[in-house]
Design a protein around this motif. Structure first.
Motif: not given
Length: 145
Positions: A42-54, A57-59
């Motif tokens: 099991t691994m975790e990844a934080p949300f980063r702005p560079e991963f944002e779809r638009g 959106t924070k998606q």
């Protein structure tokens, strides 16, 4: 291949591998569980702005989701064979958007053979909702068989 014959890797060793790989370090993947007996990682990844779809959106964009799935499947096999291995193939099924959430990826090793290992990966949001699933096949080096 018997996993007893291979050098297995624990949480700390897997985290060192992750931190040494520039892309994985950029993703800030953290190993949270390495169960060698159950063959689950099991691994975790934080949300980063560079991963944002638009913008705004924070998606999560699907590309980082796929990268996380591939990486966690790879590391699950690596846990059992003692080191990093190349991906042969992987697939992803996106089930629902991941929005404003960290991700938790749980890989279950299905088979470690002489030349190929296979892992299934479930990707959850921080509420435990399944957002994507994947399956990867990975090349086992001759030194591990």
């Amino acid at each position: 291949m018997s996993t007893a014959a291979a050098k297995t890797l624990g949480v700390a060793e897997l985290q060192v591998m992750a931190d040494r790989a520039p892309f994985i370090a950029f993703c800030q993947l953290k190993v949270t569980e390495a169960d060698i007996e159950q063959q689950v990682l099991t691994m975790e990844a934080p949300f980063r702005p560079e991963f944002e779809r638009g913008p705004g959106t924070k998606q999560w964009h699907g590309g980082p989701l796929a990268s996380i799935i591939d990486t966690v499947g790879d590391f699950a096999i690596a846990m059992l064979v003692g080191g990093g291995i190349p991906t042969i193939n992987f697939r992803v099924d996106y089930l629902r958007p991941a929005v404003d959430t960290k991700l938790v990826a749980k890989a279950t090793v299905r088979r470690v053979g002489r030349t190929v290992g296979v892992a299934d990966i479930d990707l959850f949001n921080d509420k435990g909702v399944l957002v994507a699933i994947g399956r990867g096949s990975y090349a086992i080096p001759a030194s591990a068989s």
